[in-house]
Design a protein around this motif. Sequence first.
Motif, PDB file in Angstrom:
ATOM      1  N   TYR A  64     -33.109 -22.887  12.288  1.00  8.23           N
ATOM      2  CA  TYR A  64     -32.906 -24.609  11.912  1.00  8.23           C
ATOM      3  C   TYR A  64     -32.023 -24.738  11.046  1.00  8.23           C
ATOM      4  O   TYR A  64     -31.940 -23.601   9.689  1.00  8.23           O
ATOM      5  N   VAL A  65     -31.511 -26.341  10.874  1.00  7.72           N
ATOM      6  CA  VAL A  65     -30.390 -26.288   9.863  1.00  7.72           C
ATOM      7  C   VAL A  65     -31.033 -27.978   9.595  1.00  7.72           C
ATOM      8  O   VAL A  65     -31.510 -28.769  10.528  1.00  7.72           O
ATOM      9  N   ALA A  66     -30.721 -28.511   7.867  1.00 13.78           N
ATOM     10  CA  ALA A  66     -31.404 -29.846   7.254  1.00 13.78           C
ATOM     11  C   ALA A  66     -29.889 -29.853   6.535  1.00 13.78           C
ATOM     12  O   ALA A  66     -29.790 -29.264   6.020  1.00 13.78           O
ATOM     13  N   TYR A  67     -29.639 -31.077   7.161  1.00 12.84           N
ATOM     14  CA  TYR A  67     -28.307 -30.941   6.606  1.00 12.84           C
ATOM     15  C   TYR A  67     -28.273 -32.245   5.272  1.00 12.84           C
ATOM     16  O   TYR A  67     -29.169 -33.304   6.126  1.00 12.84           O
ATOM     17  N   ASN A  68     -27.745 -32.740   4.861  1.00 11.59           N
ATOM     18  CA  ASN A  68     -27.532 -33.771   3.199  1.00 11.59           C
ATOM     19  C   ASN A  68     -27.635 -35.362   4.729  1.00 11.59           C
ATOM     20  O   ASN A  68     -28.062 -36.177   3.815  1.00 11.59           O
ATOM     21  N   ASN A  69     -26.114 -35.050   5.959  1.00 12.27           N
ATOM     22  CA  ASN A  69     -26.538 -36.249   5.647  1.00 12.27           C
ATOM     23  C   ASN A  69     -26.849 -36.604   6.880  1.00 12.27           C
ATOM     24  O   ASN A  69     -27.004 -37.961   8.137  1.00 12.27           O
ATOM     25  N   GLU A  70     -28.527 -36.064   7.251  1.00 13.61           N
ATOM     26  CA  GLU A  70     -29.084 -36.752   8.508  1.00 13.61           C
ATOM     27  C   GLU A  70     -30.641 -36.295   7.660  1.00 13.61           C
ATOM     28  O   GLU A  70     -31.108 -36.088   6.996  1.00 13.61           O
ATOM     29  N   LYS A  71     -31.434 -37.562   8.109  1.00 15.27           N
ATOM     30  CA  LYS A  71     -32.765 -37.707   8.170  1.00 15.27           C
ATOM     31  C   LYS A  71     -33.015 -37.891   6.430  1.00 15.27           C
ATOM     32  O   LYS A  71     -34.014 -37.285   6.515  1.00 15.27           O
ATOM     33  N   LEU A  78     -37.048 -31.050   4.614  1.00 26.69           N
ATOM     34  CA  LEU A  78     -37.911 -30.322   4.472  1.00 26.69           C
ATOM     35  C   LEU A  78     -39.325 -30.711   4.376  1.00 26.69           C
ATOM     36  O   LEU A  78     -40.533 -30.310   4.415  1.00 26.69           O
ATOM     37  N   SER A  79     -39.210 -32.081   3.813  1.00 29.65           N
ATOM     38  CA  SER A  79     -40.781 -32.062   3.629  1.00 29.65           C
ATOM     39  C   SER A  79     -41.554 -32.764   4.679  1.00 29.65           C
ATOM     40  O   SER A  79     -42.360 -32.491   5.417  1.00 29.65           O
ATOM     41  N   GLU A  80     -40.972 -33.654   5.784  1.00 31.13           N
ATOM     42  CA  GLU A  80     -40.960 -33.434   6.595  1.00 31.13           C
ATOM     43  C   GLU A  80     -41.448 -32.540   8.349  1.00 31.13           C
ATOM     44  O   GLU A  80     -42.000 -33.309   9.541  1.00 31.13           O
ATOM     45  N   ASP A  81     -40.716 -31.432   7.910  1.00 29.36           N
ATOM     46  CA  ASP A  81     -40.703 -30.164   8.956  1.00 29.36           C
ATOM     47  C   ASP A  81     -41.535 -29.378   8.695  1.00 29.36           C
ATOM     48  O   ASP A  81     -41.742 -28.443   9.595  1.00 29.36           O
ATOM     49  N   GLY A  82     -42.475 -29.918   7.571  1.00 27.44           N
ATOM     50  CA  GLY A  82     -43.200 -28.603   7.504  1.00 27.44           C
ATOM     51  C   GLY A  82     -43.133 -27.479   6.676  1.00 27.44           C
ATOM     52  O   GLY A  82     -43.605 -26.637   6.813  1.00 27.44           O
ATOM     53  N   PHE A  83     -41.790 -27.831   6.032  1.00 31.64           N
ATOM     54  CA  PHE A  83     -41.363 -26.406   5.067  1.00 31.64           C
ATOM     55  C   PHE A  83     -42.121 -26.889   3.646  1.00 31.64           C
ATOM     56  O   PHE A  83     -42.639 -25.802   2.955  1.00 31.64           O
ATOM     57  N   ASP A  85     -43.726 -29.406   1.160  1.00 30.25           N
ATOM     58  CA  ASP A  85     -43.922 -30.586   0.834  1.00 30.25           C
ATOM     59  C   ASP A  85     -44.512 -31.255  -0.896  1.00 30.25           C
ATOM     60  O   ASP A  85     -45.869 -30.461  -0.502  1.00 30.25           O
ATOM     61  N   LEU A  86     -44.118 -31.316  -1.684  1.00 28.63           N
ATOM     62  CA  LEU A  86     -44.526 -31.575  -2.693  1.00 28.63           C
ATOM     63  C   LEU A  86     -44.966 -32.997  -2.792  1.00 28.63           C
ATOM     64  O   LEU A  86     -45.831 -33.852  -4.130  1.00 28.63           O
ATOM     65  N   ASP A  87     -44.787 -34.080  -2.671  1.00 28.11           N
ATOM     66  CA  ASP A  87     -45.037 -35.594  -2.336  1.00 28.11           C
ATOM     67  C   ASP A  87     -46.253 -35.864  -1.483  1.00 28.11           C
ATOM     68  O   ASP A  87     -46.805 -37.022  -1.856  1.00 28.11           O
ATOM     69  N   SER A  88     -47.256 -34.897  -1.401  1.00 28.63           N
ATOM     70  CA  SER A  88     -48.079 -35.247  -0.569  1.00 28.63           C
ATOM     71  C   SER A  88     -49.211 -35.765  -1.289  1.00 28.63           C
ATOM     72  O   SER A  88     -50.508 -36.970  -0.593  1.00 28.63           O
ATOM     73  N   GLN A  89     -49.687 -35.579  -2.562  1.00 24.22           N
ATOM     74  CA  GLN A  89     -50.669 -35.912  -3.610  1.00 24.22           C
ATOM     75  C   GLN A  89     -50.067 -37.898  -3.754  1.00 24.22           C
ATOM     76  O   GLN A  89     -51.117 -38.802  -4.712  1.00 24.22           O
ATOM     77  N   VAL A  90     -49.032 -37.986  -3.826  1.00 20.91           N
ATOM     78  CA  VAL A  90     -47.849 -39.276  -4.472  1.00 20.91           C
ATOM     79  C   VAL A  90     -47.735 -40.316  -4.083  1.00 20.91           C
ATOM     80  O   VAL A  90     -46.789 -41.906  -4.225  1.00 20.91           O
ATOM     81  N   ARG A  91     -47.065 -40.014  -2.675  1.00 21.40           N
ATOM     82  CA  ARG A  91     -46.757 -41.094  -1.800  1.00 21.40           C
ATOM     83  C   ARG A  91     -46.936 -42.078  -1.146  1.00 21.40           C
ATOM     84  O   ARG A  91     -46.035 -43.110  -1.682  1.00 21.40           O
ATOM     85  N   GLY A  92     -48.698 -42.224  -1.986  1.00 23.36           N
ATOM     86  CA  GLY A  92     -48.759 -43.999  -1.616  1.00 23.36           C
ATOM     87  C   GLY A  92     -48.599 -44.402  -2.938  1.00 23.36           C
ATOM     88  O   GLY A  92     -49.453 -45.562  -3.034  1.00 23.36           O
ATOM     89  N   ILE A  93     -48.192 -44.061  -3.732  1.00 18.02           N
ATOM     90  CA  ILE A  93     -49.181 -44.796  -5.397  1.00 18.02           C
ATOM     91  C   ILE A  93     -47.292 -45.385  -5.211  1.00 18.02           C
ATOM     92  O   ILE A  93     -46.689 -45.096  -5.509  1.00 18.02           O
ATOM     93  N   PRO A  94     -47.385 -46.704  -5.255  1.00 20.56           N
ATOM     94  CA  PRO A  94     -46.209 -47.513  -5.978  1.00 20.56           C
ATOM     95  C   PRO A  94     -45.550 -47.676  -6.742  1.00 20.56           C
ATOM     96  O   PRO A  94     -44.683 -47.276  -6.785  1.00 20.56           O
ATOM     97  N   GLU A  95     -46.368 -47.347  -8.310  1.00 20.51           N
ATOM     98  CA  GLU A  95     -45.650 -47.008  -9.339  1.00 20.51           C
ATOM     99  C   GLU A  95     -44.523 -45.605  -8.926  1.00 20.51           C
ATOM    100  O   GLU A  95     -43.132 -45.681  -9.360  1.00 20.51           O
TER     101      GLU A  95
END
Length: 326
Positions: A64-71, A78-83, A85-95
């Motif tokens: 597995y490789v995740a590059y800075n210039n992709e996705k 790291l979040s989308e590929d399941g490694f 994810d620190l944003d699961s509880q705040v992703r929908g908060i407008p602020e």
Amino acid sequence: MEEAKEREKLTLVTRKSCFGLPTSCPNCLPAYVYLKFSGTPFDLDFNLINPDSDQIPYVESGTYVAYNNEKGGVIRSLSEDGFVDLDSQVRGIPEWISAKAMVDSWLADAIIYELWVGSDGTSAHKIYYSDLPWPLGKILYLKQVHVVKQILGITKENAERREEEIYRNANDAFSALSTRLGEQAYFFDNRPTSLDAVFLGHALFTLYALPETSVLRSKLLEHDNLVRYTEKYKSEMIDSSGSSYSGTQSQSDPSSSVPRRPSQWSSKPKSKPKREKTEEEKKFRRRAKYFLVTQLVAVLVFLSLLGGSDAAEVELDEDDDDADYD
């Protein structure tokens, strides 16, 4: 089981360490901080052979490789590929969304402006090109300056106006983030998110890698709680656990062994001294002018010869016509 653990082991590949930071690259620091916040074990390695690659930073784990210039970058991958994810509880908060957008746009623009356009290039050279021969490093630096001006929409006509806009936006972002943070440990939900990681990466770079003449640095220093926040996590993640990350370490420059302390910082940027060109730069400019002149002469000679040959062909054609007429 051991193979599964080894397959999950992450390696973060960044640009080298200097300025007392684990990596001096403004794009790499947020990814480093994100992994540290998550508590994910990882190795840190440096890529010194591709200084201008937009793939850096990148993360490896087995195949597995995740590059800075992709996705959308390493953190998003790291979040989308399941490694991680620190944003699961705040992703929908407008602020949270608007605050993250400010950091990703206004502060990111201000950093690349100061690094490539609004300074003498000393920090950029140390981060990206100090391991390259001087002429090659200089050419790559000038190329990147041109790219950054295009990204920021800077021309000769609007340079002053764009500078004012960039610093005004950065100042507004610092003010909003300072108000949002208050005396909390994190920006949202009393837990770290990618907003904390990205801001902290930008703030570490601004305080430690940018010169004392930096306008952006002076604007950040006006917000004491943001500076305390940055110093707190620098102390926890870097100063007190410098050996907690592994990987090949490049030697630090002497100035990085003694980090600047908040008590020594002033929110007023020092005036920029006029920089005299070095003898090497003067020689480079003379050679460049000589090269351009020789190229111009060569073109003129070529055009004159081409014009002479065309005239000769015309004369020959006229002679042939006269002969046919006779």
